[in-house]
Scaffold this active site. Structure first.
Site, PDB file in Angstrom:
ATOM      1  N   HIS A  94       0.659  -1.416  -0.146  1.00 55.03           N
ATOM      2  CA  HIS A  94      -0.085  -0.143  -0.053  1.00 55.03           C
ATOM      3  C   HIS A  94       0.755   1.250   0.034  1.00 55.03           C
ATOM      4  CE1 HIS A  94      -3.522  -2.523  -0.006  1.00 55.03           C
ATOM      5  NE2 HIS A  94      -2.979  -3.185   1.067  1.00 55.03           N
TER       6      HIS A  94
ATOM      7  N   ASP B 232      -3.513 -12.680   1.978  1.00 52.73           N
ATOM      8  CA  ASP B 232      -3.622 -12.038   3.448  1.00 52.73           C
ATOM      9  C   ASP B 232      -4.961 -11.678   4.073  1.00 52.73           C
ATOM     10  OD1 ASP B 232      -3.573 -10.045   1.658  1.00 52.73           O
ATOM     11  OD2 ASP B 232      -2.012  -9.018   2.440  1.00 52.73           O
TER      12      ASP B 232
ATOM     13  N   TYR C 135      -4.109  -2.016 -11.489  1.00 51.46           N
ATOM     14  CA  TYR C 135      -2.790  -1.765 -10.948  1.00 51.46           C
ATOM     15  C   TYR C 135      -2.103  -3.038 -10.981  1.00 51.46           C
ATOM     16  CZ  TYR C 135      -3.361  -3.503  -5.979  1.00 51.46           C
ATOM     17  OH  TYR C 135      -3.732  -4.359  -4.923  1.00 51.46           O
TER      18      TYR C 135
END
Ligand code: SF4
Ligand code: SF4
Lengths: 998, 217
Positions: free
Chosen positions: A282, A312, A542
Site C-alpha cells: 500500500h 492475507d 494496478y
C-alpha cells in the site's frame, strides 16, 4: 500519423531514409535549444552535464553529434570519436521509424529486443541524455485547471478514492472528492420496487485520503538518504544496533553506491538468491509507481528471492471456500456482477456476517457503497449483523446484532443448516440439480456421522449465542430471499482470518448453495460490489503490472502486454520466502509455504521450501515500505530478525520513518504520488480482484498529476530504481529511455481512452468518467446462468477454459461443475487431513475456549480486524490528523495510544476505567493501549485494530512492551491449517491489566 | 434576510470523521485571514462528533452527533467578546476576528456548545467559520458537507421563516434548545442522541424450547 506514414514510406529506400534521418537529427538539435530558451526548467536540466552525444548509423555512414555545454547545444553532422555516448541504429529506415513522432512503441520494443538500437558509453550519461529527450514534451505540457489567483486544480488518485488537488505556489492547499461537471456522463439508474435509484455525480473519499495533506507534509517524512550512524559497509556493521541507533544524512550518490555495491557484493560472495525483497502493498496508488510495476521491473533484473504473499485478507476463502465452488481467480471470494441491481429489486434480507464495509470501504472503494445500503434501508430491506463487535455498518443501519464468540462462527452456520434441513427451509430442487455431495454433509449435520446433531442448542455451547436466536435467524433467512454479505468486500477480512476461517468460509458457500445461489434475490454481497458500470471499457488495474515487464507474477500478460509492448523482465531466482515466515527463514535458515496462485484451484496445493535447492541463503534484505510489525502475526519475530547476524545488510525504501523503517542500515527516501506522475483508476486492481471498480458508482480514470515537486531530496521509486539500475548496468533497459511522464502517456495510449478523449484534454481535465452502458448491455447477475443451467455469461475469463470439466463456460470450476458439499479437489489432495476435511465440519479453534490451559491464563479473545480510519498502516502515526480521531488513537499525557475496546464487565473486574492505560499481553509479548470501555464488545472479547504504523518498544526491541500499538505482536503465527500459507490473526487469547507509565 | 443554516441528520452520521478531517484539511497550514488564521496542527477539529452508546450487549444502539459551531442568533460568545472580536455576518455566520480576538481565551468558556478551540501557538480562539471564505468565493458547499458520505450533513440558505417552517414539518430540532441561544444548526432525529433506548427480544416457551416471536430488536 499521416505525416509519419509518408515519412516512413520515403524511408524505405536507403537514400530516402538518410535524407529523413538527416532532417530529424537536425531538428532535434534546434528543438533542444528552443526548449532551453523557452523553459527555464529545461535549461536547468540541460545545464546539468557537459557531454558529447552521438547519434549515428552503426556502419558510420551517417551521424550527427551534439555538444552539450553550459546549457547550450551545438550539433554537427558527422561521427565524433570523442563522443561520451553513442546511440546507434542498424540502418536509417529503423532510425527514422523510431525517432519520428508519434512513437511506435511496438517498433521500438522490437528494435531493442533485436539489438537494432544500441547505446554505448557510461550508463548514467546515456540515461541522462535519453531522459532529456523524453523531458522535451513534459516540460511544455499544460495540465490542470487554472482557478485564478495563482491556484491550480490538479487531480490525483489514492487507495481511498480520487481527488482534486488545489495547489498554490508549489504547496497543496486542499484535497477534495471529485465533483463531476456538465461534461461528465449521466450516471446509471435502477428502477426497483417502484422507485428509481441513481448515484450522485461525484466521488467519495475514505478518511485516510482526507488526511493525506498531513502525511505529505508530515514531520516523519524521510527527506534525505540516511545511513545508520554506526553502520560501515567496509568495516563494523554493528548489526545489534539496528532499531536503536540514530541516522546521519548522506548524499544520494553515497547511498546509491552503498546499495548497488552491497547488491553486487552479496551476489558475488554468496550467489543468486541472497537478496530478499518484499513490499507492503500500500504505497499509495498508481499503475506505474505502485508495487506491482516499477518495483518488479527493477528486482527482476537484479535477481531476487521474493517474499511470497499469503492471500492475507482472503485466507479462509482461498484455502477453504474455493474448493466448493471454484472462484480461484477471485481468491475464493464470489464474483458479484449485477448484484446491486438484483439486490435492490429482489432481496428481502441481507445477512452481514463478519462484514463491515463502512469500516473497510470494501477495499479501495471509499464510501461508494454507503448510499446503496441506504437505498436498501429506504426500501425496508431487513439487515442482520453477525460479528463479535458491534461494527460500524451495524451501527449505521441498526439491524439485529448477533455476536458469536470469536472463531466459533462455523458452529452457528452448521446449526442454521440443521434448522433448514429439519424444517425443510431450503431449496431442494436447486440442491438436487446444482450441487454435489449434499447427503453426506446432511448426515454430518444431523449427527448421523459423529453422533452429534448440530442443533442450535449444540452451537450455543460454542458460540454463546442463544439457540432461540439462531433458530429465529435460520427461519427468517430460510423464508426470505437473502443476500449474504460475508466479509467486507464479500470474502474479505474478519472471520476468514481466524483459526477456523477456512471452515467458516466453506460454510458460507454451503449455506448459499442450500438457498439457491444465483436465484433472483439470492446471492453474495452487501451492496459493496456489482454496480452496473461499463466493464468492457479497457483501462488496466494496478495488478496488471504497469511497466513491470513481468508476465509471470502480475496480470500483465492478460491484456496490457499486448496493448503496451515493453521489454519483458524475468526473475531468474527460483527461491521464495513465505511472508509469514521471513523471520524463520532468516534466523533459522528454513521455511516452507504454499503458493498463492489464483489461476486454478490446485495452485494452492503446491508446497515450496526455503532454501530452494542450489540457491544462496538470504544475506541482504531490501524492504519497500514499513508495515510488517503492525500487520503480520506475532511480529516481535520480525523485530528480532532484523537483529540477526544473518542479515548483513538492510535497506529500506520508504516515504515515512515508520516502525519498521528504523531497522535499516540505509534508508532511501521515496516521495508520495503527489510529487510524481502516474495514471490509474478509482478502485481498479485488476488481476486478483477483477473488475473491482464495480464497487464504485462511476468508473473514474485519473491522471495523477505531478502536483508539487518532491519534498526535500525524496524521489519517485522509478527514479530511485533507475539510478540503481544505472549502477548495475541496466539503466536504459530499466527506463527504456523514457520518463515517468512518457510512461503515463504510453499507458494512456494502451487503454481505450484515446477513443474518447485526447491526451491533451485528459492531461488538462485530469479525469475521465466512463459512461454507464445501456441497460441491455449491463453485466448479467453472477451465478444466474449457473442457476438456470446456461453457459456462464458474466464478463470475465474466469475460470480459465481448461478448468471446465465439460464444455467451456458450462458449470463451475469444480470437478463436477457443481457446488460441491464434498470437495473433489480435497479428496484428490488429502482426503484425510483432519484440519481440512473433504466437507466442512466444526473444528474447534486451536487457540480458543477449548485450549483450556491457555484460556485460563488468557481469558479474553482479542480480535484485530482491518482498521477503520487508516488503511493498514497507511494514515496512522506520522502526525497524521487521523491520530486526533478519538476512536483511532487517544492522546494521554501527550502520547497517542492505540485503542483496545473492552466490555464494562471485564473492565470492572480488572479495575479498568475508560481511557485508562492498559497492558495487553500473552506469552508472545505485550502492547500498551488505551482502554475504551464499551458495550460494543461482549464480555470476554476485546477488540483492537491491526495496522499500527508506530512501533515504539519501551526497552529492548522485540523483547519489551510496545507503546506504539502493534497488537499483532500478540497474534499467533501459526497458519490456519498446516497445508497453507495463512494467518489467523483473529484467534488470539490475551489478558489485560492496568498499566502505569514507569 | 436570507442566511445559512446547517441541517444535520443524527440517524445518518456514521462517525467516519470525514467532516472532521476535511475541516482540518481546509484549515491546517492555510491562512484564510480575515475569516480565520490556520488551525492548530494537532488536536480537535472545528466539527466534533459526539458519540453515545445506549443499551447493553446484546441490545445496543450507537448514535453520533456532529457538532460544529451553532452560529447562534443569540450568541453568548458575541456578548462576552471584547472589542467586537466576534461578530455576526449578514448571512448569519458568526466569525471570530483573528486579530481582534488575540489573547481572549475566555471565549473558549463562553460557548455552551464547546465549539470554540484555543490555538496555543497563535494565542487566539478559533471555531467553525461555515467555510465563509469559500462561500464568499462562490463555493456551493462547505468542506465538511462535501466530504460527508452519508448525507448526514447539509447546508441550507433560507429566510428565518422558511427554516422555521421546515423545522416544523420535518421535525427538526436544536440541540440544547433550552439554552435559548437560537442556534442555526437544526437536527433531524435528535432523539436518537438525547432520548433513552429500549431494546429486547420477545420469546415464548414452546414444547420446552425457547422460541423467538420476532427476530428484530
Ligand atoms: S463549515 Fe467549514 S469551518 Fe465549519 S466545520 Fe465545516 S469545514 Fe469546518
Ligand atoms: S462526515 Fe458525515 S457521516 Fe461522517 S462523521 Fe461527519 S457527519 Fe458523520
Amino acid at each position: 500519423m499521416i505525416l509519419k506514414n509518408i515519412i516512413c514510406r520515403l524511408a524505405r529506400s536507403e537514400r530516402g531514409a538518410k535524407l529523413c534521418l538527416k532532417f530529424i537529427l537536425w531538428v532535434l538539435g534546434t528543438q533542444l535549444n528552443y526548449k532551453a530558451r523557452k523553459y527555464p526548467r529545461f535549461k536547468e536540466r540541460l545545464s546539468e552535464k557537459d557531454i558529447i552525444a552521438q547519434i549515428k548509423l552503426r556502419d558510420n555512414s551517417y551521424g550527427r553529434y551534439y555538444v552539450i555545454q553550459k546549457g547550450k547545444v551545438f550539433s554537427k553532422e558527422g561521427v565524433n570519436a570523442l563522443a561520451d555516448i553513442v546511440i546507434s541504429f542498424d540502418n536509417a529506415s529503423i532510425a527514422v521509424e523510431l525517432l519520428f513522432p508519434p512513437k511506435n512503441y511496438l517498433a521500438i520494443t522490437n528494435a531493442m529486443k533485436s539489438f537494432q538500437i544500441r547505446a554505448e558509453g557510461p550508463e548514467h550519461l546515456s540515461c541522462w541524455f535519453m531522459d532529456l529527450i523524453s523531458y522535451m514534451e513534459e516540460v511544455s505540457t499544460v495540465y490542470g485547471t487554472d482557478l485564478g489567483r495563482g491556484v491550480k486544480r490538479y487531480t490525483s488518485n489514492t487507495n481511498g478514492g480520487p481527488v482534486f488537488v488545489y495547489v498554490k505556489e508549489d504547496k497543496i492547499l486542499r484535497l477534495t472528492p471529485i465533483e463531476f461537471d456538465k461534461n461528465d456522463p449521466e450516471p446509471w439508474k435502477i428502477e426497483a420496487r417502484g422507485k428509481i435509484f441513481s448515484p450522485p455525480k461525484k466521488t467519495t473519499v475514505a478518511p485516510y485520503t482526507l488526511t493525506l495533506k498531513s502525511m505529505i507534509y508530515s514531520p516523519h517524512r524521510i527527506l534525505y538518504p540516511m545511513k545508520r550512524i554506526d553502520f560501515d559497509p567496509n568495516g563494523e556493521r554493528n548489526i545489534e544496533k539496528r532499531g536503536i541507533s540514530e541516522y546521519v544524512r548522506i548524499s544520494w550518490d553515497e547511498a546509491l553506491d552503498i546499495v548497488a555495491n552491497e547488491i553486487k557484493r552479496v551476489k558475488k560472495t554468496y550467489g543468486p538468491g541472497s537478496i530478499l525483497h518484499g513490499s507492503g502493498s500500500h504505497h499509495l496508488w498508481g499503475n506505474l509507481g505502485y508495487w506491482l510495476s516499477a518495483r518488479l521491473r527493477f528486482f527482476n533484473n537484479v535477481g531476487f528471492t521474493p517474499v511470497a504473499h499469503n492471500p492475507d485478507s482472503w485466507e479462509g476463502w482461498y484455502w477453504g471456500a474455493m474448493h466448493h465452488y471454484g472462484q480461484s481467480m477471485h481468491l475464493g471470494a464470489p464474483e458479484t456482477y449485477g448484484t446491486v441491481e438484483d439486490c435492490l429489486k429482489n432481496c428481502d434480507l441481507v445477512v452481514f456476517w463478519s462484514s463491515d464495509p463502512e469500516a473497510t470501504n470494501g477495499v479501495y472503494g471509499a464510501f461508494e457503497g454507503t448510499i446503496r445500503r441506504q437505498w436498501l434501508k429506504d426500501l425496508g430491506v431487513k439487515m442482520v449483523f453477525i460479528d463479535p463487535f458491534y461494527n460500524h455498518t451495524a451501527a449505521l443501519f441498526r439491524g439485529k446484532w448477533i455476536a458469536p464468540r470469536p472463531s466459533t462462527g462455523n458452529a452457528m452456520a452448521l446449526a442454521i443448516a440443521y434448522v433448514w434441513i429439519t424444517e425443510g427451509l431450503y431449496d431442494k430442487e436447486y440442491v438436487e440439480k446444482n450441487t454435489y455431495g449434499f447427503e453426506e454433509w446432511e448426515n454430518y449435520i444431523l449427527g448421523k456421522e459423529d453422533g452429534i446433531p448440530k442443533t442450535p442448542e449444540w452451537q450455543e455451547k460454542e458460540t454463546g449465542v442463544p439457540a432461540k436466536d439462531v433458530r429465529a435467524l435460520a427461519r427468517l433467512w430460510g423464508t426470505r430471499k437473502t443476500y449474504l454479505a460475508a466479509g467486507g468486500l464479500v470474502g474479505f477480512g474478519g472471520a476468514c482470518r481466524d483459526a477456523t476461517g477456512t471452515e467458516w468460509a466453506r460454510s458460507m458457500v454451503c449455506l448459499m448453495a442450500m438457498q439457491g445461489l444465483g436465484k433472483p434475490g439470492v446471492n453474495f454481497g452487501g451492496m459493496q460490489q456489482g454496480t452496473p458500470v461499463d466493464t468492457s471499457f479497457y483501462f488496466p488495474g494496478y495488478a496488471e503490472g504497469g511497466l513491470s515487464g513481468d508476465t509471470a507474477n502480475t496480470a500483465l500478460g492478460v491484456n496490457l502486454y499486448v496493448r503496451m509492448p515493453q521489454l519483458p523482465t524475468v526473475n531468474t531466482v527460483y527461491q521464495l520466502v513465505p511472508r509469514l515466515r521471513i523471520p524463520e527463514a532468516i534466523m533459522k535458515g528454513k521455511a516452507e509455504g504454499y503458493f498463492t496462485d489464483a489461476k486454478t484451484i490446485e495452485g494452492q496445493f503446491r508446497k515450496f521450501e526455503y532454501p530452494a535447492p542450489g540457491y544462496a541463503p538470504v544475506r541482504m534484505y531490501y524492504k519497500y515500505g514499513g508495515s510488517h510489525i503492525g500487520t503480520m502475526p506475532e511480529s516481535n519475530r520480525y523485530v528480532k530478525m532484523y537483529r540477526s547476524e544473518n542479515l548483513e545488510f538492510v535497506v529500506n525504501q520508504s516515504i515515512w520513518f515508520e516502525g519498521e523503517t528504523k531497522f535499516a542500515d540505509i534508508i532511501l527516501p521515496a516521495c508520495t504520488n503527489f510529487e510524481r506522475w502516474d495514471i490509474s483508476e478509482f478502485a481498479n486492481c485488476g488481476g486478483y480482484i477483477q473488475h473491482s471498480f464495480t464497487q464504485c458508482n462511476h468508473r473514474v480514470i485519473v491522471m495523477q498529476h505531478k502536483c508539487i515537486e518532491p519534498l526535500g531530496e525524496s524521489r519517485s521509486d522509478f527514479w530511485i530504481f533507475a539510478q540503481l539500475a544505472q549502477r548495475l548496468g541496466f539503466g536504459l533497459m530499466y527506463t527504456e529511455g523514457i520518463s515517468e511522464f512518457e510512461w503515463c502517456k504510453r499507458l494512456f495510449e494502451a487503454s481505450d481512452l484515446p477513443k474518447v478523449i485526447s491526451w491533451k484534454d485528459f492531461l488538462k481535465r485530469g479525469y475521465y468518467v466512463v459512461p454507464p452502458p445501456k441497460e441491455e448491455l449491463r453485466a448479467p447477475v453472477s451465478f444466474r446462468s449457473f442457476y438456470e443451467g446456461r453457459p456462464k455469461d458474466t464478463p470475465e475469463i474466469a475460470p480459465l477454459p481448461a478448468d471446465y470439466s465439460e464444455e467451456v463456460f458450462k458449470g463451475l470450476q469444480t470437478q463436477t461443475g457443481k457446488i460441491e458439499f464434498v470437495c473433489s479437489s480435497l479428496k484428490r489432495f488429502d482426503p484425510n487431513d483432519p484440519e481440512r476435511p473433504v466437507m466442512t465440519k466444526y473444528i474447534p479453534a486451536w487457540e480458543g475456549h477449548h485450549t483450556e490451559e491457555l484460556y485460563r491464563k488468557y481469558p479474553l479473545f482479542l480480535i484485530t480486524p482491518h482498521p477503520r480510519y487508516s488503511f493498514h498502516t497507511m494514515g496512522d502515526g506520522k502526525e497524521s490528523w487521523i491520530n486526533d480521531i478519538k476512536d483511532h488513537r487517544v492522546c494521554i499525557n501527550g502520547y497517542y495510544y492505540w485503542i483496545i475496546r473492552i466490555n464494562p464487565k471485564d473492565a470492572e473486574k480488572r479495575g479498568i476505567k475508560n481511557l485508562d492505560l492498559v497492558k495487553v499481553f500473552n506469552d508472545r509479548g505485550s502492547v500498551i493501549c488505551a482502554a475504551h470501555v464499551t458495550e460494543r464488545v461482549p464480555p470476554g472479547v476485546v477488540h483492537s485494530y491491526e495496522g499500527s504504523a508506530v512501533y515504539d518498544p519501551v526497552g529492548v526491541p522485540g523483547e519489551s512492551p510496545d507503546r506504539g500499538g502493534c497488537v499483532n505482536i500478540l497474534t499467533p503465527s501459526r497458519p490456519i491449517i498446516k497445508k497453507s500459507h495463512s494467518m489467523a490473526v483473529n484467534s488470539c487469547l490475551v489478558e489485560v491489566e492496568k498499566w502505569e507509565e514507569p | 434576510m436570507k442566511g445559512w443554516y446547517f441541517i444535520i441528520d443524527a440517524e445518518k452520521c456514521e462517525n467516519c470523521h470525514n467532516c472532521f478531517l476535511a475541516c482540518k484539511d481546509e484549515h491546517v497550514n492555510n491562512d484564510w485571514t480575515p475569516i480565520t488564521k490556520p488551525m492548530a496542527k494537532k488536536g480537535r477539529s472545528w466539527i466534533e462528533i459526539k458519540g453515545r452508546e445506549r443499551g447493553q450487549y446484546p441490545f445496543i444502539d450507537v448514535c453520533y452527533l456532529p457538532v460544529p459551531c451553532m452560529h447562534c442568533d443569540n450568541a453568548p460568545c458575541i456578548r462576552v467578546a471584547k472589542n467586537g472580536a466576534v461578530y455576526k455576518r449578514k448571512d448569519g455566520i458568526v466569525i471570530i476576528d483573528p486579530s481582534l480576538s488575540k489573547e481572549q481565551k475566555e471565549l473558549v468558556e463562553a460557548c455552551p456548545y464547546n465549539a470554540i478551540t484555543w490555538n496555543e501557538e497563535l494565542k487566539i480562539p478559533q471555531k467553525c467559520t461555515f467555510c465563509a471564505h469559500l462561500l464568499d468565493e462562490g463555493w456551493k458547499t462547505t468542506r465538511c458537507v462535501q466530504a460527508c458520505p452519508t448525507g448526514a450533513l447539509s447546508i441550507y440558505y433560507a429566510e428565518e421563516a422558511e427554516i422555521k417552517e421546515k423545522a416544523q414539518t420535518e421535525g427538526l430540532q436544536n440541540y440544547k434548545a433550552n439554552l435559548n441561544s437560537k442556534p442555526r444548526v437544526f437536527y433531524k432525529n435528535l432523539h436518537l442522541f438525547t432520548k433513552n433506548f429500549l431494546g429486547g427480544s420477545l420469546f415464548t416457551i414452546r414444547g420446552g424450547i425457547e422460541e423467538c416471536l420476532e427476530a428484530d430488536a
